[in-house]
Scaffold this active site. Sequence first.
Site, PDB file in Angstrom:
ATOM      1  N   ARG A 276       0.878  -1.194   0.025  1.00 45.79           N
ATOM      2  CA  ARG A 276      -0.083   0.059  -0.064  1.00 45.79           C
ATOM      3  C   ARG A 276       1.001   1.157  -0.048  1.00 45.79           C
ATOM      4  O   ARG A 276       2.103   1.055   0.364  1.00 45.79           O
ATOM      5  CB  ARG A 276      -0.866  -0.036   1.174  1.00 45.79           C
TER       6      ARG A 276
ATOM      7  N   ASN B 163      -5.218   7.988   3.835  1.00 48.14           N
ATOM      8  CA  ASN B 163      -5.176   7.210   4.943  1.00 48.14           C
ATOM      9  C   ASN B 163      -3.595   7.066   5.428  1.00 48.14           C
ATOM     10  O   ASN B 163      -2.891   6.783   4.818  1.00 48.14           O
ATOM     11  CB  ASN B 163      -5.596   5.819   4.728  1.00 48.14           C
ATOM     12  N   GLU B 164      -3.637   7.607   6.732  1.00 45.72           N
ATOM     13  CA  GLU B 164      -2.429   7.445   7.405  1.00 45.72           C
ATOM     14  C   GLU B 164      -1.188   7.936   6.490  1.00 45.72           C
ATOM     15  O   GLU B 164      -0.263   7.509   6.162  1.00 45.72           O
ATOM     16  CB  GLU B 164      -2.008   5.902   7.945  1.00 45.72           C
TER      17      GLU B 164
ATOM     18  N   GLU C 171      -8.729   5.246  14.741  1.00 48.66           N
ATOM     19  CA  GLU C 171      -8.642   3.724  14.678  1.00 48.66           C
ATOM     20  C   GLU C 171      -7.834   3.437  15.963  1.00 48.66           C
ATOM     21  O   GLU C 171      -7.036   4.133  16.517  1.00 48.66           O
ATOM     22  CB  GLU C 171      -7.649   3.345  13.467  1.00 48.66           C
TER      23      GLU C 171
ATOM     24  N   TRP D 188       1.146  -6.440  12.911  1.00 50.11           N
ATOM     25  CA  TRP D 188       2.486  -6.067  12.251  1.00 50.11           C
ATOM     26  C   TRP D 188       3.456  -5.786  13.353  1.00 50.11           C
ATOM     27  O   TRP D 188       4.738  -5.375  12.885  1.00 50.11           O
ATOM     28  CB  TRP D 188       2.261  -4.707  11.788  1.00 50.11           C
TER      29      TRP D 188
ATOM     30  N   GLU E 293      -3.713  -8.196   6.552  1.00 48.26           N
ATOM     31  CA  GLU E 293      -4.310  -7.715   7.874  1.00 48.26           C
ATOM     32  C   GLU E 293      -5.398  -8.899   8.561  1.00 48.26           C
ATOM     33  O   GLU E 293      -6.061  -8.648   9.271  1.00 48.26           O
ATOM     34  CB  GLU E 293      -5.135  -6.467   7.924  1.00 48.26           C
ATOM     35  N   LYS E 294      -5.092 -10.224   7.916  1.00 43.71           N
ATOM     36  CA  LYS E 294      -6.291 -11.342   8.403  1.00 43.71           C
ATOM     37  C   LYS E 294      -6.046 -11.545   9.649  1.00 43.71           C
ATOM     38  O   LYS E 294      -7.085 -12.203  10.271  1.00 43.71           O
ATOM     39  CB  LYS E 294      -6.131 -12.373   7.293  1.00 43.71           C
ATOM     40  N   PHE E 295      -4.947 -11.408  10.285  1.00 46.85           N
ATOM     41  CA  PHE E 295      -4.781 -11.697  11.740  1.00 46.85           C
ATOM     42  C   PHE E 295      -4.761 -10.444  12.521  1.00 46.85           C
ATOM     43  O   PHE E 295      -4.436 -10.341  13.647  1.00 46.85           O
ATOM     44  CB  PHE E 295      -3.644 -12.477  11.936  1.00 46.85           C
ATOM     45  N   HIS E 296      -5.468  -9.302  12.013  1.00 50.55           N
ATOM     46  CA  HIS E 296      -5.720  -8.008  12.672  1.00 50.55           C
ATOM     47  C   HIS E 296      -6.911  -8.241  13.313  1.00 50.55           C
ATOM     48  O   HIS E 296      -7.913  -8.647  12.932  1.00 50.55           O
ATOM     49  CB  HIS E 296      -5.520  -6.795  11.887  1.00 50.55           C
TER      50      HIS E 296
END
Length: 672
Positions: free
Chosen positions: A116, A154-155, A312, A320, A360-363
């Site tokens: 990204r 974003n950020e 957020e 991360w 980000e599937k484990f966020h």
Amino acid sequence: MTDLSRRSFEHDGIAFGCDYNPEQWDPETWDEDIALMGDAGVDLVAINIFGWSHVEPRAGDFDFARLDDVIGRLHAAGIRVNLGTGTASPPAWLTTAHPEILPMAADGTRRYHGGRQAWCPSSPDFRRAALGLVTAVANHYAQHPAVALWHVSNELGCHNALCYCDESAIAFRRWLQDKYGTLESLNAAWGTAFWSQTYGAWSEVHTPRATLSTCNPGQELDFHRFSSDELLDHYRAEAEVLRTLTDIPVTTNFMVAAHIENMDYWSWADDVDIVANDHYLDQRLAAPTMELAFAADLSRGLAQGAPWLLMEHSTGAVNWQPLNLAKMPGEMTRNSLTHVARGADGVCFFQWRASVQGSEKFHSAMLPHAGVDTDLWREMTALGATIHQLEEVAGTRVEAHAAIIFSWESWWATQTESRPSQSLGYLDQIHAAYSAIRALGITVDIVPPGACLSQYRMVVVPGLHLVGASDAKVITDWIADGGIALITFYSGTVDENDRVFTGGYTGPFREALGIRIEEFAPVEPGEVLTLSDGKRSRLWSERGRAITALTHAEFSDGPSNGHPAITSNAWGSGTAWYVATQLEPAGYQNVMAEMAAAANVRPAAVANGDFSQLEVVRRVGADHSYLFVINHADEAIAVQSQGNEIITGSPVVGHIDVPAGAVRIIREGAAV
């Protein structure tokens, strides 16, 4: 044309929301999600954050059908939208057509599509394409009743803050010409007489790419300034489109956090209609809860004391960090309400539904992979109910009589390659000072160099290595007018051009401090120093002498044995303290306590517990004040108070017992 003046973000009560990525799910899931959002009390949803390839699948070919559908469903459910411009990451068709958009690292290599923020902040091709998207999105949704807030990109700068490509070099030269006017001024500012670095033409000036030796620190400092300004310029370009076409307030999500240093948010804050911040508990730190509180106070500082929005944070683990720890039961609630206690008028999470694919599937998320029959879901919905109980708190302001001065420019200046000790970090000094004063239960504001200090009784200036003479004078004049300040080692070393103040370290603070520092004498990270009053310290010592200052403690060993370590000096009607070393926590708290007593700065409430495990913060409104008590300890703590506790609805007479791990919020006044 729309009025371009600042507009306020209005919301009933404290916002409770999330980041939602409907493009990852089918329409049937949307219906389930929106129904569950209602159960949870969600009333603000950020969408289209990474939506570029979905709303513009091909150059100039816009398709808003799915986004229209989602926004319509949210609106029907009474949920307001924080609408992203979608420009955070360019689509593959754009980087394929214009590979020069891709950012370049300091070693001269490109970074490619697939992550990204794969774009150079100075790229005119990226800017053109991004503003085309923003114009289309703004035109399409300008009058939509669901849209409550614009979310630019974003950020910004999370991954691409520093780009070293040729386009960046061109933009850097323009920035330098605007700042210095002439090459002579540039050469003087950068000290290019050193190592035959003198520039004879603007075309010779480049971004500070990797060199065989150390780089020019003045060049690196200005490159940081330029890079922050270049990203701010991109924000302004998107915001201008939005403000021209709509009346909706505009913001972007800052990243006030321990590992993000590249944006000088003091220069950004006036450009947003509401300060919004993303913050994630950083388990790599020794004291992550302390850093969370500091970030919240700094976010309030950026908002100049006004309420701000937590855009957020996480319900549990992030994806991360090297070890992504789950939060303990109650920890999410304490984290969230710490932000509210310290001025947030909105609590939002990344993200709503946990992703099943991608990085980000484990966020963690509000709705976890395991679904609603989970402890996390139950705690999250209970938090939503609590947030909605706090409607009356919205708009109130945090009460603080002490301040800490914080500078991104000083942070950059202390990160250069050639410095007295690579073990000394600016943010470490900030956190140490903040931790010491927080352990006394004292609420502090975080303010920039040069800020008006008249409302404070006590000011702490930790390691302000880089400071302009005029900003230093604001501090010393405030002391002379009766203020009590603590200035710590390595402060006042260089001016805004990274040029050392001569005549003795501490430079423009020297006379007010009544000391003269002749030589830095840092020590090995594991070495412990002893002071004459029994305090212990580490990392740093200095060889100096008191001129007019009173010496409270000397170094009893180490390379500065016999030299002053802690001093105070009468300056006008006030007192300037100086600490020439990194005190260990107990000693630091002792110095802070002595100063606070002299300045008549006290905790927001009296408690029978250790303030290192207890947060007590007061928000004040026109009709009521609200005492937030957050207990991180393993046992109940009694806090003196009077009024009515909002969460439980119980009257408070004289004191309240706050259970282990709990939060209590007292509307102060006569108990009913």
